[in-house]
Design an enzyme around this catalytic site. Structure first.
Site, PDB file in Angstrom:
ATOM      1  N   LYS A 118     -77.290  92.975  87.122  1.00 15.26           N
ATOM      2  CA  LYS A 118     -78.010  93.995  86.340  1.00 15.26           C
ATOM      3  C   LYS A 118     -78.259  95.290  87.130  1.00 15.26           C
ATOM      4  CE  LYS A 118     -79.994  90.524  83.195  1.00 15.26           C
ATOM      5  NZ  LYS A 118     -79.217  90.621  81.990  1.00 15.26           N
ATOM      6  N   TYR A 122     -82.605  80.596  82.563  1.00 12.49           N
ATOM      7  CA  TYR A 122     -81.201  80.812  82.185  1.00 12.49           C
ATOM      8  C   TYR A 122     -80.506  81.462  83.374  1.00 12.49           C
ATOM      9  CZ  TYR A 122     -77.186  82.885  79.705  1.00 12.49           C
ATOM     10  OH  TYR A 122     -75.927  83.255  79.300  1.00 12.49           O
ATOM     11  N   ASP A 147     -82.857  83.148  91.514  1.00 16.25           N
ATOM     12  CA  ASP A 147     -81.997  83.931  90.637  1.00 16.25           C
ATOM     13  C   ASP A 147     -82.750  85.213  90.308  1.00 16.25           C
ATOM     14  OD1 ASP A 147     -80.694  85.136  88.562  1.00 16.25           O
ATOM     15  OD2 ASP A 147     -80.348  83.303  87.414  1.00 16.25           O
TER      16      ASP A 147
HETATM   17  N1  HOZ Z   1     -78.724  87.859  80.383  1.00 15.80           N
HETATM   18  C1  HOZ Z   1     -79.409  88.603  79.380  1.00 15.80           C
HETATM   19  C2  HOZ Z   1     -80.858  88.352  79.411  1.00 15.80           C
HETATM   20  N2  HOZ Z   1     -81.261  87.141  78.923  1.00 15.80           N
HETATM   21  C3  HOZ Z   1     -78.858  88.444  78.024  1.00 15.80           C
HETATM   22  C4  HOZ Z   1     -77.633  89.203  77.902  1.00 15.80           C
HETATM   23  C5  HOZ Z   1     -76.613  88.446  77.155  1.00 15.80           C
HETATM   24  O1  HOZ Z   1     -76.612  87.201  77.228  1.00 15.80           O
HETATM   25  O2  HOZ Z   1     -75.823  89.104  76.531  1.00 15.80           O
END
Ligand code: HOZ
Length: 430
Positions: A269, A146, A241
């Site tokens: 992050k 993702y 990523d």
């Molecule tokens: N990107 C985050 C970890 N998979 C999830 C946070 C979100 O989509 O709110």
């Protein structure tokens, strides 16, 4: 033990009337585990406190940024200091160069870096840059990875998209994804075949070097090296990523832990320490294709704002100077051994994947190395596990397809309490 939830439930009902699904990001919605999310009042160290007054041991860490725990005093002080001077100038400030320098010094692939506001922006911009730099359109991504909600990457995506059953979203025009080729993670043969077919048209491949969004899935030995070799051979850019893994699995990210250097890297992050930040960087010749030096356009009103920069600088400086990575490794290993032992003592078939302080307990008897195996997880068992842990004061990601994060604020006692909660919970599921 059952935690009280009256205030959270009442508040969430109100939120649902005026916010879609009551949440500002679907990954928070508890859709896959049942019930409604707790409404959080504050975070302190390793704990969250909800509006019903429950204290929860937090293994979500705002989905990754809080490697130091919530409200580290030095981070709070840095934000307060920056706030005295203003929140945003829409003009260069010293803090953005300072954070850029820390990133360049830490991450092997990054010679120049551009700050943006989120991980999604970072990956979207890196893909545009790769296409602009190479003059080619096609990209390879891996199923279950993702990269934020970028149109061209929202294909067989992990995280909330996978959890909620929409790994390829309506609203993304076919034209946006027709140049996206999807390959199974850790499958060198499939990757080589994709290069054989489309190698001369490929701008880039993008991957999470340790996947966090189909649960935690490490690269098999040789996989990252194969990605690097194929990209070099075909003049294709390799994009890591590292929004989740950057400054998480090692100070210099997965690329320093595994010794494979990409051409471009995306971050987010932890580099914002809990404030909204993303970044993309890499080889200077590629980064110089970005506007205003080069023609690839990318911009942002709040990019590099002093509050986010100050928070990121404080967080990364603590990581650099205090080096908590060995402690994180030890605590995480102890926790994961405890969870695995609790599962097997309860007679449950589980698999635990861990890299540094990110991990996932899969309700799956098989080794999970890609979306093929992760697609067979027993998500009902996971939901019951999540619910049981929450009732015992342990706050886990509300999806089987996410990584758990240990922070430097977790104490031995927190780890012991979590293992004890897991023993009771897993026994009740057997
Ligand atoms: N990107 C985050 C970890 N998979 C999830 C946070 C979100 O989509 O709110």
């Amino acid at each position: 033990m059952t935690i009280s939830r009256e205030k959270s439930i009442a508040h969430f009902e109100r939120a649902q009337r005026i916010i879609p699904g009551g949440v500002n990001s679907p990954a928070r919605a508890f859709g896959a585990v049942g019930g409604s999310p707790l409404i959080i009042d504050r975070g302190e160290g390793a704990y969250l406190y909800d509006i019903d007054g429950n204290q929860l041991i937090d293994f979500v860490g705002s989905w990754g940024p809080h490697i130091l725990g919530h409200q580290h005093p030095k981070v709070v002080a840095a934000i307060q200091e920056a706030l005295k001077k203003g929140t945003s100038f829409g003009a260069p400030c010293e803090l953005e160069t300072e954070l850029a320098q820390i990133v360049v010094d830490a991450v092997p692939s990054i010679e120049k870096v551009r700050m943006v506001n989120s991980g999604t922006e970072a990956t979207m911009s890196a893909i545009r840059l790769a296409r602009g730099f190479t003059g080619l359109d096609k990209i390879i991504k891996f199923s279950g990875c993702y990269h934020g909600h970028v149109d061209s990457l929202l294909v067989q995506a992990g995280s909330g998209a996978l959890t909620l059953g929409v790994p390829s979203s309506p609203g993304v025009p076919a034209g946006c994804t027709e140049d996206t080729i999807v390959v199974n993670f850790n499958d060198v043969r499939a990757l080589s075949a994709a290069f054989d077919k489309a190698g001369s048209e490929l701008a880039a491949i993008i991957l999470e070097p340790v996947v966090g969004n189909m649960g935690c899935v490490p690269p098999e030995p040789g996989f990252l090296e194969a990605c690097r070799e194929l990209c070099t051979k075909h003049d294709t850019l390799l994009i890591f990523d590292e929004v989740m893994t950057g400054f998480r699995v090692a100070y210099g990210g997965a690329q320093s832990r595994f010794g494979v250097t990409p051409d471009l890297t995306t971050l987010g992050k932890i580099i914002g320490g809990g404030m909204p930040v993303g970044a993309y960087g890499g080889r200077a010749d590629i980064m110089d294709a970005v506007s205003p030096v080069g023609p690839v356009y990318q911009a942002g009103t709040l990019a590099g704002n002093p509050l986010s920069m100050a928070c990121g600088i404080a967080t990364l400086s603590i990581l650099r100077d205090e080096d908590p990575y060995e402690q994180l490794e030890t605590q995480s290993a102890r926790l994961c051994e405890g969870l695995s032992e609790a599962a097997s003592a309860a007679g449950l078939a589980t698999t635990l994947n861990r890299v540094g302080s990110m991990f996932t307990l899969f309700f799956n008897p098989d080794r999970v190395v890609s979306m093929v195996e992760s697609g067979r997880n027993d998500t009902r068992k996971f939901a019951a596990y999540h619910c049981g842990m929450l009732d015992r004061g342990v706050y886990l990601p509300c999806s089987q397809f996410e990584a758990n994060f240990v922070s430097a604020a977790h104490t031995d006692a927190d780890i012991d309490r979590t293992i004890a909660a897991a023993k009771e919970t897993l026994n009740s599921l057997a």
